[in-house]
Each structure stands twice: as structure tokens, then as C-alpha cells.
Design a protein around this motif. Structure first.
Motif, short mmCIF file in Angstrom:
data_model
loop_
_atom_site.label_atom_id
_atom_site.label_comp_id
_atom_site.label_asym_id
_atom_site.label_seq_id
_atom_site.Cartn_x
_atom_site.Cartn_y
_atom_site.Cartn_z
N ASP A 45 0.76 -1.11 0.12
CA ASP A 45 -0.03 0.00 -0.16
C ASP A 45 1.16 1.32 0.06
OD1 ASP A 45 -2.23 -1.72 0.00
OD2 ASP A 45 -2.79 -1.16 2.18
N THR A 46 1.95 1.03 0.53
CA THR A 46 2.94 2.19 0.73
C THR A 46 3.67 2.63 -0.51
OG1 THR A 46 4.76 1.32 1.52
CG2 THR A 46 3.31 2.00 3.15
N GLY A 47 3.60 1.77 -1.55
CA GLY A 47 4.13 1.90 -2.85
C GLY A 47 3.43 1.63 -4.09
N THR A 48 1.98 2.12 -3.86
CA THR A 48 1.05 1.97 -4.90
C THR A 48 0.62 3.36 -5.58
OG1 THR A 48 -0.06 0.41 -3.68
CG2 THR A 48 -1.64 1.57 -5.17
N LYS A 49 0.72 4.58 -4.81
CA LYS A 49 0.39 5.90 -5.61
C LYS A 49 1.56 6.55 -5.71
CE LYS A 49 -4.31 6.01 -3.79
NZ LYS A 49 -5.09 6.92 -2.72
N PRO A 50 1.69 7.58 -6.74
CA PRO A 50 2.76 8.34 -6.91
C PRO A 50 2.86 9.40 -6.01
CG PRO A 50 1.45 8.20 -9.23
CD PRO A 50 0.62 7.54 -8.08
N PRO A 51 3.81 9.90 -5.45
CA PRO A 51 5.30 9.60 -5.88
C PRO A 51 5.98 8.28 -5.05
CG PRO A 51 5.01 11.47 -4.28
CD PRO A 51 3.79 10.88 -4.48
#
Length: 193
Positions: A45-51
């Protein structure tokens, strides 16, 4: 061969440090951006949305590369030790390396295909990474026991096996619960399934 490898001991430490930084940095960015709740979000979840997705993907791919290098060094070290002691078949060492490398490919898949963009590919990558990782460390623990007492102490072997057992035990609920959850979004509101 070992005389050509002095100074490589920093690589496993770099792997752990870099991987930890990848998780922490993407977590901090995701929390500060308001993309995840601060209390124990899924790593993905901590790497799903930019940035944070770009930072997460880049850093985890570097972690996968460092893991490949670490596993190759371990493979070469065992091969060299085995030349004089003959404590395992070389094919066991090769098998362990191949399984570890498959896990690194799984890490690369997890880093490249975000959880919500291509969930099935992301989940397969996670399953491959974690499953191969558990098998790899279990094989490495067994190899360590075979090389005792000349190349390892029993304390090191027991610690490695304890980590293997904990990993195996943790892998089972991961499979069970992951099969029950289908992630289509990160944000949850009361009343949703």
C-alpha cells in the motif's frame, strides 16, 4: 577464490539497510501525502500511488539486485568450502541458488507492478518472492548444519533454522489471508465489505 572476495561482507548489510530504507522512505512519503493511514499499512500500500510508487519500485528493484549478488556470493563461498570438506552435493547448492534467484525475480515483479494497477501480477510476484524466500532460507539452514563444525558454529545454525521456522509459520497465514482478500482500493469506509 576466497582471496578474490575480501570486502564483500558489506553487501548483505547493504541489502538489509537498503531494503529497510525502501520500506521506511515509501511509508513516510505515503503517510505524509495522506495516501495511507499511519498505523500498520500493508507494505505494498505504501508503494501504490505516486510519488511513493516510483521510490518504492526503484528501491525494491535495487534490493532485488543486491539480493542476487548476496546469493551468488553465498553460493561461491559454499562451493569453495565444499571443495575441501565435501559436506553437500554441489547440486544442492545450485538448487538453493536457483530458488533464491526466482525469489529475486518475484521481488522485481512486486516492485514493477503496483498492487492496484495489476493486482494479479503483483500478487503472483509476492507469492513467488515470499515462497522462494522461505524455501531458500530453509535450504541455507540445512546447508549450514551440514557444514558444522568446520565452517559454522551450531549457534549460527540454530539461529538460521529459527528464522526459517518463523518464516514458514508466517507464510501459511499469509497465503490463507491473502486468498480471502481482494484489493481493489486502499481506502476503506465503514459499511464496505
Amino acid at each position: 577464490m576466497l582471496c578474490c572476495m575480501p570486502g564483500v561482507a558489506f553487501i548483505p548489510a547493504l541489502l538489509v539497510s537498503w531494503s529497510s530504507a525502501a520500506f521506511i522512505i515509501s511509508y513516510v512519503i505515503a503517510v505524509l501525502a495522506g495516501h495511507v493511514e499511519p498505523l500498520v499499512p500493508y507494505i505494498s500500500d505504501t508503494g501504490t500511488k505516486p510519488p511513493e510508487s516510483g521510490v518504492f519500485g526503484f528501491m525494491i528493484n535495487i534490493s532485488a539486485l543486491l539480493a542476487v549478488i548476496t546469493m551468488c556470493i553465498r553460493y561461491l563461498l559454499i562451493e569453495k568450502q565444499n571443495e575441501s570438506s565435501h559436506f553437500i552435493r554441489s547440486s544442492c547448492n545450485v538448487l538453493s541458488l536457483c530458488i533464491g534467484l526466482v525469489g529475486c525475480v518475484g521481488m522485481g515483479i512486486v516492485a514493477t507492478f503496483q498492487e492496484l494497477s495489476v493486482p494479479s501480477v503483483h500478487d503472483i510476484g509476492a507469492l513467488v518472492a515470499f515462497g522462494s524466500g522461505v524455501v531458500y532460507i530453509t535450504l541455507q539452514s540445512m546447508i549450514s548444519y551440514k557444514s558444522c563444525p568446520k565452517w559454522n558454529t551450531y549457534l549460527v545454525c540454530h539461529i538460521r533454522m529459527a528464522i526459517s521456522v518463523i518464516s514458514c509459520v508466517a507464510f501459511i497465514p499469509m497465503i490463507v489471508f491473502a486468498s480471502e482478500v481482494s484489493m481493489t482500493k486502499i481506502d476503506w469506509t465503514p459499511g464496505e465489505k
